[in-house]
Design a protein around this motif. Structure first.
Motif, short mmCIF file in Angstrom:
data_model
loop_
_atom_site.label_atom_id
_atom_site.label_comp_id
_atom_site.label_asym_id
_atom_site.label_seq_id
_atom_site.Cartn_x
_atom_site.Cartn_y
_atom_site.Cartn_z
N GLY A 1 0.76 -1.51 0.23
CA GLY A 1 0.10 -0.07 0.10
C GLY A 1 1.11 1.29 0.12
N LEU A 2 1.94 1.10 0.13
CA LEU A 2 2.80 2.73 0.29
C LEU A 2 3.11 2.60 -1.30
CD1 LEU A 2 5.54 1.53 3.52
CD2 LEU A 2 3.30 2.81 3.12
N ILE A 3 3.17 3.70 -1.93
CA ILE A 3 3.54 4.35 -3.35
C ILE A 3 4.51 4.68 -2.85
CG2 ILE A 3 3.24 6.12 -4.84
CD1 ILE A 3 -0.37 5.53 -4.10
N MET A 4 5.70 4.31 -3.92
CA MET A 4 7.16 4.67 -3.65
C MET A 4 7.69 5.73 -4.87
SD MET A 4 8.04 2.44 -2.08
CE MET A 4 7.80 0.95 -1.69
N ALA A 5 6.51 7.65 -3.95
CA ALA A 5 7.00 7.68 -4.95
C ALA A 5 7.37 9.83 -4.10
CB ALA A 5 5.99 8.37 -5.80
N ARG A 6 7.98 10.49 -4.35
CA ARG A 6 8.46 11.88 -3.64
C ARG A 6 9.61 11.29 -2.94
NH1 ARG A 6 5.52 15.92 -5.29
NH2 ARG A 6 6.53 16.97 -3.81
N LEU A 7 10.01 10.32 -2.69
CA LEU A 7 10.94 10.32 -2.50
C LEU A 7 12.21 10.53 -2.42
CD1 LEU A 7 10.78 6.62 -2.78
CD2 LEU A 7 9.97 7.94 -1.12
N ASN A 8 13.44 11.10 -1.44
CA ASN A 8 14.58 11.58 -2.01
C ASN A 8 15.89 10.77 -2.17
OD1 ASN A 8 16.66 10.47 0.54
ND2 ASN A 8 15.68 11.36 1.87
N LYS A 9 16.74 10.41 -2.34
CA LYS A 9 18.29 10.01 -2.87
C LYS A 9 18.33 8.94 -1.94
CE LYS A 9 21.69 10.30 -6.39
NZ LYS A 9 22.99 11.13 -6.82
N ASN A 10 18.47 8.80 -0.68
CA ASN A 10 19.35 8.64 0.14
C ASN A 10 17.88 7.10 0.25
OD1 ASN A 10 21.52 9.81 0.25
ND2 ASN A 10 20.77 11.06 1.71
N VAL A 11 16.58 7.25 0.52
CA VAL A 11 15.28 6.61 0.78
C VAL A 11 16.27 5.72 -0.84
CG1 VAL A 11 13.08 5.80 1.57
CG2 VAL A 11 14.73 8.72 2.30
N VAL A 12 15.87 6.58 -1.76
CA VAL A 12 15.85 5.27 -2.84
C VAL A 12 16.54 4.77 -3.24
CG1 VAL A 12 15.80 5.73 -5.45
CG2 VAL A 12 14.06 6.61 -4.41
N LEU A 13 18.04 4.91 -3.13
CA LEU A 13 18.27 3.54 -2.94
C LEU A 13 18.68 2.48 -1.85
CD1 LEU A 13 22.16 5.34 -3.32
CD2 LEU A 13 20.61 4.93 -4.94
N GLY A 14 18.02 3.21 -0.67
CA GLY A 14 17.86 1.31 -0.11
C GLY A 14 16.48 0.57 -0.40
N LEU A 15 15.69 1.62 -1.02
CA LEU A 15 14.57 0.76 -1.11
C LEU A 15 14.46 -0.01 -2.51
CD1 LEU A 15 11.73 3.87 -0.56
CD2 LEU A 15 11.88 1.13 0.51
N VAL A 16 15.74 0.81 -3.12
CA VAL A 16 15.74 -0.26 -4.26
C VAL A 16 16.72 -1.94 -3.91
CG1 VAL A 16 16.74 -1.29 -6.63
CG2 VAL A 16 15.10 1.17 -6.10
N GLN A 17 17.44 -1.51 -2.98
CA GLN A 17 17.68 -2.94 -2.87
C GLN A 17 17.22 -3.81 -1.88
OE1 GLN A 17 21.12 -1.67 -0.54
NE2 GLN A 17 22.83 -1.62 -2.71
N ILE A 18 16.04 -3.30 -1.13
CA ILE A 18 15.02 -3.83 -0.34
C ILE A 18 14.55 -4.26 -1.68
CG2 ILE A 18 13.41 -4.37 1.39
CD1 ILE A 18 15.50 -1.65 2.77
N LEU A 19 13.89 -4.08 -2.09
CA LEU A 19 12.66 -4.18 -3.36
C LEU A 19 13.34 -5.87 -3.99
CD1 LEU A 19 10.84 -1.21 -4.53
CD2 LEU A 19 10.06 -2.99 -3.21
N GLU A 20 14.26 -5.72 -4.79
CA GLU A 20 15.46 -6.19 -5.05
C GLU A 20 15.40 -7.34 -4.13
OE1 GLU A 20 15.32 -6.77 -8.62
OE2 GLU A 20 15.22 -4.63 -8.64
#
Length: 61
Positions: free
Chosen positions: A32-51
């Motif tokens: 239910g969390l939409i992965m938008a409007r994030l800062n760069k540091n958060v994105v890098l970690g989240l992409v790894q977790i999602l993978e």
């Protein structure tokens, strides 16, 4: 053979970042969390977790 990563990140015009699903082109959504409007540091970690979630063995219920 390594699979292509499922998720990618892109910088938006307002300098926030969006994680998107490379298969569908849609903004990624998880629990239910939409992965938008994030800062760069958060994105890098989240992409790894999602993978890691994507690559985890699937449980049969």
């Amino acid at each position: 053979m390594m699979e292509e990563p499922r998720y990618g990140a892109r910088k938006e015009r307002d300098d926030t970042w969006t994680i998107f699903d490379r298969r569908t082109g849609e903004i990624a959504e998880r629990s239910g969390l939409i992965m938008a409007r994030l800062n760069k540091n958060v994105v890098l970690g989240l992409v790894q977790i999602l993978e890691q979630i994507e690559d985890a063995p699937k449980r049969i219920h």
